[in-house]
Design a protein around this motif. Structure first.
Motif, PDB file in Angstrom:
ATOM      1  N   SER A  48       0.862  -1.192   0.000  1.00 50.99           N
ATOM      2  CA  SER A  48       0.000   0.000   0.000  1.00 50.99           C
ATOM      3  C   SER A  48       0.895   1.237   0.000  1.00 50.99           C
ATOM      4  O   SER A  48       1.810   1.352   0.824  1.00 50.99           O
ATOM      5  CB  SER A  48      -0.916  -0.001   1.223  1.00 50.99           C
ATOM      6  N   LEU A  49       0.641   2.142  -0.936  1.00 53.94           N
ATOM      7  CA  LEU A  49       1.493   3.313  -1.111  1.00 53.94           C
ATOM      8  C   LEU A  49       0.674   4.586  -0.941  1.00 53.94           C
ATOM      9  O   LEU A  49      -0.424   4.698  -1.510  1.00 53.94           O
ATOM     10  CB  LEU A  49       2.131   3.306  -2.498  1.00 53.94           C
ATOM     11  N   THR A  53       6.158  10.471  -2.467  1.00 54.40           N
ATOM     12  CA  THR A  53       7.339   9.618  -2.368  1.00 54.40           C
ATOM     13  C   THR A  53       7.327   8.836  -1.060  1.00 54.40           C
ATOM     14  O   THR A  53       6.991   9.382   0.002  1.00 54.40           O
ATOM     15  CB  THR A  53       8.615  10.479  -2.432  1.00 54.40           C
ATOM     16  N   SER A  54       7.693   7.575  -1.136  1.00 57.60           N
ATOM     17  CA  SER A  54       7.753   6.742   0.063  1.00 57.60           C
ATOM     18  C   SER A  54       8.844   5.686  -0.112  1.00 57.60           C
ATOM     19  O   SER A  54       9.269   5.384  -1.234  1.00 57.60           O
ATOM     20  CB  SER A  54       6.412   6.069   0.329  1.00 57.60           C
ATOM     21  N   ILE A  56       9.831   1.703   0.911  1.00 59.48           N
ATOM     22  CA  ILE A  56       9.314   0.431   1.423  1.00 59.48           C
ATOM     23  C   ILE A  56      10.441  -0.602   1.385  1.00 59.48           C
ATOM     24  O   ILE A  56      11.427  -0.463   0.644  1.00 59.48           O
ATOM     25  CB  ILE A  56       8.111  -0.073   0.613  1.00 59.48           C
ATOM     26  N   VAL A  78       2.880   4.300 -10.679  1.00 61.65           N
ATOM     27  CA  VAL A  78       3.979   4.235  -9.705  1.00 61.65           C
ATOM     28  C   VAL A  78       5.303   4.298 -10.458  1.00 61.65           C
ATOM     29  O   VAL A  78       5.489   3.635 -11.475  1.00 61.65           O
ATOM     30  CB  VAL A  78       3.903   2.946  -8.851  1.00 61.65           C
ATOM     31  N   LEU A 205       9.842   4.759  -3.985  1.00 55.06           N
ATOM     32  CA  LEU A 205       8.768   4.799  -4.970  1.00 55.06           C
ATOM     33  C   LEU A 205       8.044   6.134  -4.916  1.00 55.06           C
ATOM     34  O   LEU A 205       7.988   6.789  -3.864  1.00 55.06           O
ATOM     35  CB  LEU A 205       7.772   3.658  -4.734  1.00 55.06           C
ATOM     36  N   ALA A 207       4.222   7.564  -6.059  1.00 52.15           N
ATOM     37  CA  ALA A 207       2.899   7.253  -6.583  1.00 52.15           C
ATOM     38  C   ALA A 207       2.131   8.550  -6.827  1.00 52.15           C
ATOM     39  O   ALA A 207       2.156   9.465  -5.999  1.00 52.15           O
ATOM     40  CB  ALA A 207       2.132   6.352  -5.611  1.00 52.15           C
TER      41      ALA A 207
END
Length: 538
Positions: A48-49, A53-54, A56, A78, A205, A207
């Motif tokens: 789950s994004l 920007t994140s 993981i 993404v 990543l 999204a």
């Protein structure tokens, strides 16, 4: 002022989002392609994004990964900003659950052994103390008989008790030491299990909108391999040869492969695929040897640096040949560079570096059987199976178990890399065909002729077919070949063999009837100066 506060809050929010620990998602191993050295692992992961920007972490991947081979498939909304790999050090390094259990038991036994040793030391110290204090009364004080007997009984009983305790404790220590040695051997065996060590892929990543994404992950790891081995079965020399094509798969990726779709490839992704290119070869006059060596090395390095990589070629599948021979669920795909065996039954293979047997194919192959013997080197007859058109079988070099006439007769080796049109497979020794080669003493001797010495050798080869059917036998022997003008070699009796005068090899193609015997004699002489010796003449 409000705009400044808004900018500060936005910046703080962005900082907090970066400062947060990356979220961890488990990846599920779906399929594996094992190469002769290395493997490609394919995972699926649901993540789950948030929008923006994140970072993981995809856990539960192999403990060793070629980072340049990592491929990630993400949805169109993404974008992958960066990819990296690291080991998962939160797990017990190189310790599987079975290893930890044995290790805990070992520590317990070591503590018990330490307690036994402490008890024994105390008992031994008491015995020493008892021996040092055996004087009864003072030097000027007499002791009556009753007191003496009483003290003697006490020392006797106490010494016996202490010595028995020490003996029992030593026995208990020896037993514990044996248990410790067994557990240490078990730990050494379990140390091959790498299921306690895994890796993780870290992704940055971006999204466009918050989303739940399905990721596909693939990468290469060197921690797996497979080798071919075979079962060769023949009921007799008139039936086709049954070949069971197998694979021994080993892996130490840190992941136990459970119910995975398994494929085996004859390729090797770690092998350099760059085609060599030739540059101009310039001659130059020589210099001193040391300088020439240096120049030669520099020149070789220069050629190597000038080699340009060949254009990338994608393996385009030319033909697909689905097979289910004898009920085996194996699909064989052939492409331009290698063969791939797709195993349709899911497999479990533990990460313990132990070979796991996988059956690839079973097929019957027409074969011409014949016997072969070189009694000078080995007194047995070997059954050979000749196979033509073997290049279509996609065989690899490997060891083979031989089962002939429903009996295990030994091991052989298949080498399909021969340059001939026929593949010769050794089916082992047949003790029902007896062959003896003996020197005939009365026809072997030495004569002196002037300054020369002439030695004559005669051998008899006796053969017997103890089988119920006729056999074809290829028999070989030899006579020496001269390497000096002062040596004269003469073949006196070839025994009906075909002769190769360049190598001295004698060849017979015999057909032995059931229960038949046959005798063959060969004779040769060697003449040379009598003041010289030939060391390997026999």
């Amino acid at each position: 002022m409000k705009s400044i506060i808004l900018i500060l809050l936005t910046s703080f929010s962005t900082f907090c989002s970066y400062a947060q620990s990356p979220r961890i998602f488990n990846s599920q191993l779906e399929s594996v392609t094992v190469y002769s050295l290395g493997a490609e692992l394919n995972h699926k992961a649901k993540v789950s994004l948030p929008a923006g920007t994140s970072e993981i972490v995809l856990a539960n991947v192999a403990n060793t990964v070629d980072e340049s081979s990592i491929q990630i498939s993400v949805p169109s909304n993404v974008t992958i900003l960066s990819t990296s790999f690291s080991r998962d050090f939160l797990k017990n390094e190189n310790k599987s659950p079975a290893y930890i259990k044995v290790e805990d038991s070992l520590q317990f036994i070591k503590r018990e052994l330490n307690k036994l040793e402490n008890k024994r030391v105390v008992e031994e110290n008491l015995l020493v103390l008892l021996d040092k204090n055996q004087a009864i009364g003072g030097s000027n004080t007499g002791v009556n008989v009753a007191e003496l007997m009483k003290v003697a009984d006490y020392y006797k009983n106490k010494q016996l008790e202490l010595r028995n305790n020490i003996f029992n404790l030593k026995e208990a220590e020896a037993l514990q030491q044996k248990r410790i040695a067994r557990m240490q051997r078990q730990l050494q065996e379990l140390s091959l299990d790498k299921s306690g060590t895994s890796g993780q892929i870290i992704l940055q990543l971006m999204a466009s909108t918050a989303t739940n994404a399905d990721l596909s992950v693939s990468y290469l790891t060197p921690s797996a391999a497979w080798i071919a081995f075979y079962d060769l079965r023949a009921e007799n020399t008139t039936t086709p040869l049954k070949i069971v094509y197998k694979a021994n798969v080993t892996q130490s990726t840190g992941l136990d492969w459970k119910k995975v779709r398994l494929s085996l490839s004859t390729g090797n992704p770690s092998q350099n695929g760059t085609a060599p290119l030739l540059s101009a070869w310039f001659l130059q006059f020589g210099e001193p040897e040391y300088a020439y060596r240096n120049k030669k090395l520099v020149y070789q390095n220069r050629i190597q640096s000038m080699a340009m990589p060949a254009p990338e070629v994608k393996e385009e599948v030319l033909s697909l040949m689905a097979k289910k021979s004898n009920g085996l669920a194996v699909q064989q795909n052939e492409n331009m560079l290698n063969a791939i065996f797709d195993i349709e039954i899911p497999y479990d293979i533990a990460s313990n570096s132990k070979p796991h047997s996988v059956i690839l194919k079973e097929f019957s192959q027409p074969a011409a059987f014949k016997y072969y013997s070189v009694p000078k080197m080995d007194g047995d007859a070997f059954l050979m199976a000749e196979i033509t058109n073997y290049d279509k079988l996609n065989l690899l070099p490997g060891e083979a178990n031989i089962i002939f006439e429903n009996s295990y007769v030994g091991k052989s080796f298949i080498n399909p890399n021969a340059t001939t049109d026929t593949l010769n497979l050794s089916m082992g020794r047949d003790k029902k065909i007896t062959i003896k080669r003996e020197k005939i003493a009365e026809q072997t001797g030495v004569k002196f002729i002037g300054n020369s010495k002439k030695q004559t050798f005669t051998y008899e080869i006796r053969l017997r077919n103890g089988k119920k059917e006729a056999v074809d036998l290829l028999l070989k022997d030899q006579y020496p070949v001269s390497t000096d003008k002062d040596m004269e070699v003469e073949l006196l009796n070839a025994g009906g063999a075909s002769v190769n005068k360049e190598t001295g090899v004698l060849t017979w193609k015999l057909k032995l009837k059931p229960g038949a015997t046959e005798n063959i004699r060969i004779s040769y002489s060697v003449k040379y100066p009598k003041d010289k010796n030939i060391l390997n003449l026999q």
